[in-house]
Design a protein around this motif. Structure first.
Motif, PDB file in Angstrom:
ATOM      1  N   SER A  90      -4.328  11.797   5.143  1.00  0.00           N
ATOM      2  CA  SER A  90      -5.407  11.691   5.835  1.00  0.00           C
ATOM      3  C   SER A  90      -6.089  12.959   6.760  1.00  0.00           C
ATOM      4  CB  SER A  90      -5.919  10.287   6.426  1.00  0.00           C
ATOM      5  OG  SER A  90      -5.500   9.336   5.678  1.00  0.00           O
ATOM      6  N   LYS A 148      -8.097  12.378  -0.483  1.00  0.00           N
ATOM      7  CA  LYS A 148      -9.458  11.529  -0.451  1.00  0.00           C
ATOM      8  C   LYS A 148      -8.975   9.944  -0.586  1.00  0.00           C
ATOM      9  CE  LYS A 148     -12.967  14.523  -2.081  1.00  0.00           C
ATOM     10  NZ  LYS A 148     -14.241  14.808  -2.935  1.00  0.00           N
ATOM     11  N   TRP A 149      -8.118   9.487  -1.660  1.00  0.00           N
ATOM     12  CA  TRP A 149      -7.931   8.152  -1.755  1.00  0.00           C
ATOM     13  C   TRP A 149      -7.179   7.857  -0.642  1.00  0.00           C
ATOM     14  CZ3 TRP A 149      -3.077   5.890  -2.164  1.00  0.00           C
ATOM     15  CH2 TRP A 149      -2.974   4.502  -2.500  1.00  0.00           C
ATOM     16  N   THR A 150      -6.291   8.354  -0.319  1.00  0.00           N
ATOM     17  CA  THR A 150      -5.254   7.960   1.158  1.00  0.00           C
ATOM     18  C   THR A 150      -6.268   7.835   2.201  1.00  0.00           C
ATOM     19  OG1 THR A 150      -3.523   9.264  -0.083  1.00  0.00           O
ATOM     20  CG2 THR A 150      -3.106   8.750   2.249  1.00  0.00           C
ATOM     21  N   HIS A 151      -7.021   8.693   2.293  1.00  0.00           N
ATOM     22  CA  HIS A 151      -8.045   8.470   3.439  1.00  0.00           C
ATOM     23  C   HIS A 151      -8.851   7.142   3.445  1.00  0.00           C
ATOM     24  CE1 HIS A 151     -10.330  11.144   6.405  1.00  0.00           C
ATOM     25  NE2 HIS A 151     -10.002  10.019   7.257  1.00  0.00           N
ATOM     26  N   ARG A 152      -9.160   6.769   2.341  1.00  0.00           N
ATOM     27  CA  ARG A 152     -10.047   5.474   2.091  1.00  0.00           C
ATOM     28  C   ARG A 152      -9.121   4.432   2.209  1.00  0.00           C
ATOM     29  NH1 ARG A 152     -11.804   7.828  -2.349  1.00  0.00           N
ATOM     30  NH2 ARG A 152     -10.532   6.650  -3.697  1.00  0.00           N
ATOM     31  N   MET A 153      -7.823   4.432   1.849  1.00  0.00           N
ATOM     32  CA  MET A 153      -6.741   3.335   1.661  1.00  0.00           C
ATOM     33  C   MET A 153      -6.021   3.040   2.847  1.00  0.00           C
ATOM     34  SD  MET A 153      -5.133   0.968   0.141  1.00  0.00           S
ATOM     35  CE  MET A 153      -5.748   1.286  -1.654  1.00  0.00           C
ATOM     36  N   GLY A 211      -6.760   5.368   6.212  1.00  0.00           N
ATOM     37  CA  GLY A 211      -7.359   5.748   7.387  1.00  0.00           C
ATOM     38  C   GLY A 211      -6.537   6.718   7.851  1.00  0.00           C
ATOM     39  N   GLU A 265      -7.743  14.998  -4.697  1.00  0.00           N
ATOM     40  CA  GLU A 265      -8.014  13.713  -5.106  1.00  0.00           C
ATOM     41  C   GLU A 265      -7.010  12.726  -4.267  1.00  0.00           C
ATOM     42  OE1 GLU A 265     -10.025  14.021  -9.671  1.00  0.00           O
ATOM     43  OE2 GLU A 265      -7.668  14.351  -9.077  1.00  0.00           O
ATOM     44  N   ARG A 284       0.927  -1.326  -0.246  1.00  0.00           N
ATOM     45  CA  ARG A 284       0.135  -0.013   0.124  1.00  0.00           C
ATOM     46  C   ARG A 284       0.830   1.112   0.233  1.00  0.00           C
ATOM     47  NH1 ARG A 284      -4.334  -0.159   4.451  1.00  0.00           N
ATOM     48  NH2 ARG A 284      -2.357  -0.063   5.807  1.00  0.00           N
ATOM     49  N   ASP A 295      -6.958  15.523   4.422  1.00  0.00           N
ATOM     50  CA  ASP A 295      -8.508  15.147   3.700  1.00  0.00           C
ATOM     51  C   ASP A 295      -9.653  15.805   4.747  1.00  0.00           C
ATOM     52  OD1 ASP A 295     -10.200  14.208   1.745  1.00  0.00           O
ATOM     53  OD2 ASP A 295     -10.785  12.652   3.532  1.00  0.00           O
TER      54      ASP A 295
END
Length: 145
Positions: free
Chosen positions: A115, A99-104, A106, A96, A76, A118
């Protein structure tokens, strides 16, 4: 985009196995790689999903690149590095990426700072988007250095 970046994005499901095969073809056209890369490049679209994970460790060794497995923290983090490269190239915006990092990730591992940024975009409590973009870019440069 480098072969390493394509593999890293595949690790985090941002690229398909067929993209890895096509990137191996590009290596061969550029005169790079050896037998392992040639075997990877020869895969059909139908074989790619099954064979890429099997062949990739040997390909990465042959190219003297780091190899990580899908689902690992290291995999990851390699994906995060490749996503940060996409921001540097203008393919992805700083927002963007956060947002992606927060999903991946936390708020854990290598992505914790992005994150947090974000969350800052969401709350806009202190900074403007431009100031937050600048903070994200500083983190992107740290990740890719």
């Amino acid at each position: 985009m480098t072969f390493r970046d394509v593999v890293a994005l595949w690790l985090v499901k941002e690229k398909r196995a067929t993209d890895v095969v096509l990137a191996a073809c590009d290596l061969l056209v550029a005169g790079e790689g050896g037998e392992a890369v040639a075997r990877l490049a020869a895969l059909t679209r139908l074989e790619a999903d099954i064979e890429v994970p099997i062949l990739l460790p040997e390909v990465m060794r042959e190219l003297d690149l780091p190899h990580h497995s899908r689902g690992t923290v290291e995999g990851r983090e390699e994906g995060l590095r490749a996503m940060a490269v996409r921001v540097l190239s203008g393919e992805l915006t700083p927002r963007e990426l956060t947002k992606w990092t927060h999903r991946m990730f936390g708020h854990e591992d290598e992505g914790w700072r992005l994150s947090e940024l974000d969350d800052a975009y969401d709350t806009q409590a202190v900074d403007s988007d431009e100031a937050l973009d600048a903070e994200v870019m500083a983190e992107v440069r740290r990740i890719t250095s």
